[in-house]
Design a protein around this motif. Sequence first.
Motif, PDB file in Angstrom:
ATOM      1  N   PHE A   1      -8.539 -34.791  28.218  1.00 19.99           N
ATOM      2  CA  PHE A   1      -8.248 -33.962  29.395  1.00 19.99           C
ATOM      3  C   PHE A   1      -6.763 -33.981  29.783  1.00 19.99           C
ATOM      4  CE2 PHE A   1     -10.324 -31.956  33.152  1.00 19.99           C
ATOM      5  CZ  PHE A   1      -9.254 -31.920  34.032  1.00 19.99           C
ATOM      6  N   PRO A   2      -6.136 -35.164  29.986  1.00 18.74           N
ATOM      7  CA  PRO A   2      -4.728 -35.162  30.415  1.00 18.74           C
ATOM      8  C   PRO A   2      -3.808 -34.463  29.420  1.00 18.74           C
ATOM      9  CG  PRO A   2      -5.689 -37.341  30.707  1.00 18.74           C
ATOM     10  CD  PRO A   2      -6.664 -36.538  29.892  1.00 18.74           C
ATOM     11  N   TRP A   3      -4.053 -34.685  28.140  1.00 13.08           N
ATOM     12  CA  TRP A   3      -3.255 -34.032  27.107  1.00 13.08           C
ATOM     13  C   TRP A   3      -3.408 -32.523  27.180  1.00 13.08           C
ATOM     14  CZ3 TRP A   3      -5.090 -30.941  23.114  1.00 13.08           C
ATOM     15  CH2 TRP A   3      -4.136 -30.547  22.157  1.00 13.08           C
ATOM     16  N   ALA A   4      -4.651 -32.049  27.337  1.00 13.45           N
ATOM     17  CA  ALA A   4      -4.899 -30.608  27.388  1.00 13.45           C
ATOM     18  C   ALA A   4      -4.247 -29.971  28.603  1.00 13.45           C
ATOM     19  CB  ALA A   4      -6.407 -30.329  27.387  1.00 13.45           C
ATOM     20  N   MET A   5      -4.356 -30.626  29.764  1.00 15.12           N
ATOM     21  CA  MET A   5      -3.716 -30.075  30.960  1.00 15.12           C
ATOM     22  C   MET A   5      -2.199 -30.034  30.792  1.00 15.12           C
ATOM     23  SD  MET A   5      -5.739 -28.822  33.165  1.00 15.12           S
ATOM     24  CE  MET A   5      -4.430 -28.521  34.367  1.00 15.12           C
ATOM     25  N   ASN A   6      -1.639 -31.043  30.149  1.00 17.23           N
ATOM     26  CA  ASN A   6      -0.200 -31.035  29.899  1.00 17.23           C
ATOM     27  C   ASN A   6       0.186 -29.883  28.970  1.00 17.23           C
ATOM     28  OD1 ASN A   6       2.530 -32.335  30.021  1.00 17.23           O
ATOM     29  ND2 ASN A   6       2.155 -32.521  27.820  1.00 17.23           N
ATOM     30  N   MET A   7      -0.627 -29.654  27.949  1.00 20.39           N
ATOM     31  CA  MET A   7      -0.354 -28.548  27.029  1.00 20.39           C
ATOM     32  C   MET A   7      -0.419 -27.210  27.746  1.00 20.39           C
ATOM     33  SD  MET A   7       0.387 -29.784  24.049  1.00 20.39           S
ATOM     34  CE  MET A   7       0.143 -28.417  22.911  1.00 20.39           C
ATOM     35  N   LEU A   8      -1.379 -27.056  28.665  1.00 18.91           N
ATOM     36  CA  LEU A   8      -1.462 -25.812  29.434  1.00 18.91           C
ATOM     37  C   LEU A   8      -0.227 -25.632  30.310  1.00 18.91           C
ATOM     38  CD1 LEU A   8      -5.192 -25.557  30.587  1.00 18.91           C
ATOM     39  CD2 LEU A   8      -3.985 -24.068  28.990  1.00 18.91           C
ATOM     40  N   ARG A   9       0.215 -26.723  30.937  1.00 25.43           N
ATOM     41  CA  ARG A   9       1.412 -26.631  31.776  1.00 25.43           C
ATOM     42  C   ARG A   9       2.633 -26.263  30.940  1.00 25.43           C
ATOM     43  NH1 ARG A   9      -1.202 -30.938  34.632  1.00 25.43           N
ATOM     44  NH2 ARG A   9      -0.269 -32.480  33.222  1.00 25.43           N
ATOM     45  N   VAL A  10       2.770 -26.898  29.772  1.00 23.10           N
ATOM     46  CA  VAL A  10       3.896 -26.608  28.888  1.00 23.10           C
ATOM     47  C   VAL A  10       3.865 -25.152  28.430  1.00 23.10           C
ATOM     48  CG1 VAL A  10       4.905 -27.122  26.626  1.00 23.10           C
ATOM     49  CG2 VAL A  10       4.199 -28.989  28.126  1.00 23.10           C
ATOM     50  N   SER A  11       2.671 -24.635  28.211  1.00 19.42           N
ATOM     51  CA  SER A  11       2.521 -23.249  27.763  1.00 19.42           C
ATOM     52  C   SER A  11       2.923 -22.243  28.836  1.00 19.42           C
ATOM     53  CB  SER A  11       1.068 -22.979  27.349  1.00 19.42           C
ATOM     54  OG  SER A  11       0.225 -22.872  28.496  1.00 19.42           O
ATOM     55  N   GLY A  12       2.950 -22.689  30.098  1.00 22.01           N
ATOM     56  CA  GLY A  12       3.277 -21.795  31.202  1.00 22.01           C
ATOM     57  C   GLY A  12       2.142 -20.871  31.601  1.00 22.01           C
ATOM     58  N   LEU A  13       0.922 -21.176  31.141  1.00 23.62           N
ATOM     59  CA  LEU A  13      -0.210 -20.277  31.376  1.00 23.62           C
ATOM     60  C   LEU A  13      -1.099 -20.695  32.534  1.00 23.62           C
ATOM     61  CD1 LEU A  13      -1.337 -19.620  27.685  1.00 23.62           C
ATOM     62  CD2 LEU A  13       0.054 -18.138  29.151  1.00 23.62           C
ATOM     63  N   THR A  14      -0.862 -21.848  33.122  1.00 25.58           N
ATOM     64  CA  THR A  14      -1.784 -22.380  34.128  1.00 25.58           C
ATOM     65  C   THR A  14      -1.987 -21.425  35.288  1.00 25.58           C
ATOM     66  OG1 THR A  14      -1.104 -24.622  33.537  1.00 25.58           O
ATOM     67  CG2 THR A  14      -2.317 -24.353  35.590  1.00 25.58           C
ATOM     68  N   ASP A  15      -0.912 -20.951  35.890  1.00 27.66           N
ATOM     69  CA  ASP A  15      -1.032 -20.053  37.041  1.00 27.66           C
ATOM     70  C   ASP A  15      -1.684 -18.731  36.652  1.00 27.66           C
ATOM     71  OD1 ASP A  15       0.109 -21.934  38.706  1.00 27.66           O
ATOM     72  OD2 ASP A  15       2.120 -21.077  38.605  1.00 27.66           O
TER      73      ASP A  15
END
Length: 201
Positions: free
Chosen positions: A49-63
């Motif tokens: 989970f933490p790794w995946a959330m970090n990858m989403l944040r890095v991708s800039g796609l979270t928002d």
Amino acid sequence: MIAIIDYGAGNIFSVKNALDYLGFENKLTDKKEDLEKADALILPGVGAFPWAMNMLRVSGLTDTIKVQAKEKPFLGICLGMQLLFEKSYEFEECKGLSLIGGYVDKMNEPGLVIPHMGWNKLEYNHNCKLFDGLTDNEYVYFVHSYKAFLDDKDLYAYSTYGSKVPAVVSDGKFVYGCQFHPEKSGKTGLKILENFASLSR
């Protein structure tokens, strides 16, 4: 078109192959504009989970994901389902996408093997469009060590592995999640994917 969100988290090609087999136009993408143009979104995932959330944040796609999930059909698969919740305690406390209330924590089933791997029967808790055409004797394939803890109103189906394992969750609007792998669950899983894809038409 169904956008499969590609943020480096695993089983994207098996999901794409299943949608190709079913005849639904789809695209693997990490582009914000593709998510905005898509008719539906799928968030796959295997790993932590933490790794995946970090990858989403890095991708800039979270928002973008949070906005689009309020406007069009959205399906999280396996880890992708867990990311829908407010937080997880996998390795550390980590905030999720908060698209569904609840949290994720390690399975604790004395006497049973963890990770939970194998086929389990779906038990329906609420009616859901993903279940159209399914019977009361459907089995799906799980591979996971953590599970969701959530309100009953958002729990649409579960399986039993020692205790209840949330299998299908939803906010009752656009957001759905499958803890199991529909793309690896034979005809049952393909029917669930077909039902989801049909929501975008």
